[in-house]
Design an enzyme around this catalytic site. Sequence first.
Site, PDB file in Angstrom:
ATOM      1  N   GLN A 111       1.480  -1.201   0.097  1.00  0.00           N
ATOM      2  CA  GLN A 111       0.146   0.509   0.217  1.00  0.00           C
ATOM      3  C   GLN A 111       0.525   1.125  -0.273  1.00  0.00           C
ATOM      4  O   GLN A 111       0.242   2.442  -0.727  1.00  0.00           O
ATOM      5  CB  GLN A 111      -0.434  -0.500   1.405  1.00  0.00           C
ATOM      6  N   LYS A 126      -2.748  -0.945   6.496  1.00  0.00           N
ATOM      7  CA  LYS A 126      -3.668  -2.383   6.002  1.00  0.00           C
ATOM      8  C   LYS A 126      -4.294  -2.557   7.920  1.00  0.00           C
ATOM      9  O   LYS A 126      -3.258  -2.239   8.694  1.00  0.00           O
ATOM     10  CB  LYS A 126      -3.068  -2.971   5.415  1.00  0.00           C
ATOM     11  N   ASP A 166     -11.753  -3.621   2.201  1.00  0.00           N
ATOM     12  CA  ASP A 166     -11.241  -4.975   0.900  1.00  0.00           C
ATOM     13  C   ASP A 166     -11.912  -5.879   1.196  1.00  0.00           C
ATOM     14  O   ASP A 166     -12.762  -6.290   1.652  1.00  0.00           O
ATOM     15  CB  ASP A 166      -9.290  -4.827   2.063  1.00  0.00           C
TER      16      ASP A 166
HETATM   17  P1  NDP Z   1     -14.794  -9.531  -2.282  1.00  0.00           P
HETATM   18  O1  NDP Z   1     -15.145  -9.615  -1.066  1.00  0.00           O
HETATM   19  O2  NDP Z   1     -15.361  -8.190  -2.168  1.00  0.00           O
HETATM   20  O3  NDP Z   1     -14.726 -10.415  -3.542  1.00  0.00           O
HETATM   21  C1  NDP Z   1     -13.017 -10.973  -3.610  1.00  0.00           C
HETATM   22  C2  NDP Z   1     -13.501 -12.636  -4.291  1.00  0.00           C
HETATM   23  O4  NDP Z   1     -12.457 -13.306  -4.336  1.00  0.00           O
HETATM   24  C3  NDP Z   1     -14.548 -12.940  -3.396  1.00  0.00           C
HETATM   25  O5  NDP Z   1     -15.573 -13.772  -5.440  1.00  0.00           O
HETATM   26  C4  NDP Z   1     -13.851 -14.431  -3.310  1.00  0.00           C
HETATM   27  O6  NDP Z   1     -15.006 -15.827  -3.503  1.00  0.00           O
HETATM   28  C5  NDP Z   1     -12.959 -14.548  -3.867  1.00  0.00           C
HETATM   29  N1  NDP Z   1     -11.536 -15.179  -3.293  1.00  0.00           N
HETATM   30  C6  NDP Z   1     -11.453 -14.559  -2.419  1.00  0.00           C
HETATM   31  N2  NDP Z   1     -10.633 -15.348  -1.369  1.00  0.00           N
HETATM   32  C7  NDP Z   1     -10.399 -16.540  -2.438  1.00  0.00           C
HETATM   33  C8  NDP Z   1      -9.585 -17.684  -2.611  1.00  0.00           C
HETATM   34  N3  NDP Z   1      -8.272 -17.943  -1.145  1.00  0.00           N
HETATM   35  N4  NDP Z   1      -9.753 -18.275  -4.116  1.00  0.00           N
HETATM   36  C9  NDP Z   1     -10.148 -17.971  -4.369  1.00  0.00           C
HETATM   37  N5  NDP Z   1     -10.858 -17.146  -4.433  1.00  0.00           N
HETATM   38  C10 NDP Z   1     -11.067 -16.069  -3.362  1.00  0.00           C
HETATM   39  O7  NDP Z   1     -13.098  -8.277  -1.889  1.00  0.00           O
HETATM   40  P2  NDP Z   1     -12.350  -7.256  -3.518  1.00  0.00           P
HETATM   41  O8  NDP Z   1     -12.937  -7.877  -4.562  1.00  0.00           O
HETATM   42  O9  NDP Z   1     -12.555  -5.915  -2.862  1.00  0.00           O
HETATM   43  O10 NDP Z   1     -11.341  -7.957  -3.619  1.00  0.00           O
HETATM   44  C11 NDP Z   1      -9.956  -8.604  -4.306  1.00  0.00           C
HETATM   45  C12 NDP Z   1      -8.481  -8.177  -4.347  1.00  0.00           C
HETATM   46  O11 NDP Z   1      -8.762  -6.943  -4.547  1.00  0.00           O
HETATM   47  C13 NDP Z   1      -8.529  -8.317  -2.547  1.00  0.00           C
HETATM   48  O12 NDP Z   1      -6.731  -8.346  -3.000  1.00  0.00           O
HETATM   49  C14 NDP Z   1      -7.509  -7.122  -2.506  1.00  0.00           C
HETATM   50  O13 NDP Z   1      -6.832  -6.753  -1.682  1.00  0.00           O
HETATM   51  C15 NDP Z   1      -7.674  -6.492  -3.509  1.00  0.00           C
HETATM   52  N6  NDP Z   1      -8.278  -4.867  -3.586  1.00  0.00           N
HETATM   53  C16 NDP Z   1      -9.166  -4.277  -3.802  1.00  0.00           C
HETATM   54  C17 NDP Z   1      -9.711  -3.387  -3.061  1.00  0.00           C
HETATM   55  C18 NDP Z   1     -11.022  -2.329  -2.746  1.00  0.00           C
HETATM   56  O14 NDP Z   1     -11.189  -1.222  -3.630  1.00  0.00           O
HETATM   57  N7  NDP Z   1     -11.778  -3.057  -2.833  1.00  0.00           N
HETATM   58  C19 NDP Z   1      -8.504  -2.207  -3.520  1.00  0.00           C
HETATM   59  C20 NDP Z   1      -7.216  -2.567  -4.137  1.00  0.00           C
HETATM   60  C21 NDP Z   1      -7.271  -3.926  -4.654  1.00  0.00           C
HETATM   61  P3  NDP Z   1     -15.377 -15.918  -2.119  1.00  0.00           P
HETATM   62  O15 NDP Z   1     -17.019 -14.944  -1.496  1.00  0.00           O
HETATM   63  O16 NDP Z   1     -15.917 -17.551  -2.322  1.00  0.00           O
HETATM   64  O17 NDP Z   1     -14.196 -15.498  -1.168  1.00  0.00           O
END
Ligand code: NDP
Length: 448
Positions: A111, A126, A166
Amino acid sequence: MDKYIESVYESIVKKDPEQKTFHQAAYEVLESLEPAIKKFPKFQEHAILERIVEPERIIIFRVPWKDKDGKIQLNRGYRIQFNSAIGPYKGGFRFHPTVNLDILKFLGFEQIFKNSLTGLPMGGGKGGSDFDPKGKTDAEVESFCYSFMMEMFKHIGQFTDVPAGDIGVGAREIGYMYGAYRKITNLHGTCVLTGKGLDYGGSLIRPEATGYGCVYFVDEMLKTKKKELKAKTVTVSGSGNVAQYAVEKCIQMGAKVVTMSDSDGCIYDPDGIDEKKLSYVLELKNVKRGRIKEYAEKYNVEYVPKGKPWIYKCDIALPCATQNELDGNDAKALVDNGVIAVAEGANMPCTPEAIKVFQEFGVLYSPGKASNAGGVATSGLEMAQNSQRYFWTREEVDAKLHQIMINIHKTVYETAKLFDQPGNYQLGANIAGFLKVANAMIAQGYYA
Ligand code: NDP
């Protein structure tokens, strides 16, 4: 690796030998900083690397809450205030059973450089908890969020630390935490959290920003090769916040997205996910809190339990789920299937082996700290609007986000060229993000 850089890396491994994910993130950055460290001896003289890998502060606390049967449950809460040289700490809260100090140190470290790249005055932080909102009732999530904030409120504030969402922390969780903060402090209208609802100080486009920003970045990468997104086939992993809006922007720009996934499995829709199907996914994930498998049942398409999207033919791959979800073998499969660009929507989704494969085969590859910076950048825009006690229109925020992504791309691209590695987005992002923070640390003296 240069001896000085190697000694810094070895010292963090020795200090916290179990923090493997943090070591991975630190190694990735430290290794690529070598040309900058050689060019500017002042960074070694001022012990910048030794200081930048050590968080300024770590807060750990217990979070008791009541489940639906009235039983007291306990989780652990964290905030890592990593670096505030260029602005208040900024970075999301993650609620997921895998959360620990190692994961949060990796995310907080990333970050620092990401926030610096946005050009906005934000330091790196974080936090989160090993609490799992999945399968919990709204009342349980509310109980947890209020308890979490009862301790967290002491450590955050608009001039200190401004958390956001996140994994596992979306509009519902931010709402409860903001409510708790307001109730405890009697302060309103400050930008103490971003990702707030529109009715109480949130910014238009914040939910869309990470996904949209990632696709704007890909568009810039493609332009360097005189290519465009239109008519390209895209594979996306995840079906959460980042994935949903990456898919939406791809559709708007005329690309065809054929996959989405969650931690249970992956769907493959060869006809492409259109706007109607995407609105089904948004309802499924954000309201019903269901599984992506239900998409395959509704639209009669392939579903692979525990499958990944990287085995399908595509031009562009956007890993938008979680860290280390795309390994060396996945990268080889993507190359064999003709991928031309990979942009990380998630944080560190590609393993070091995968990145090597992309670089070896000339695939355009962008690290998350550049291509997913649109989320935190728009959080910065939410802070700016809150400070002005004003709001901007959807079009205004989107235009600012788009321009920020163009600027980040330019900075990263030009920095890579300046250090004789044209097209190396990993090196360009790490060095450009580092230089601003490192120079600020020197200017502020060694106690800072
Ligand atoms: P969400 O919780 O909205 O979504 C996460 C998604 O990833 C879900 O579909 C989840 O599935 C899947 N997932 C999580 N863990 C695993 C795993 N071990 N294997 C496979 N699929 C997995 O999170 P975000 O979309 O906000 O975040 C996604 C990524 O983006 C993260 O790495 C986060 O750090 C990064 N990020 C997010 C930002 C934001 O603004 N939100 C900004 C910058 C980066 P399930 O529902 O089954 O857990």
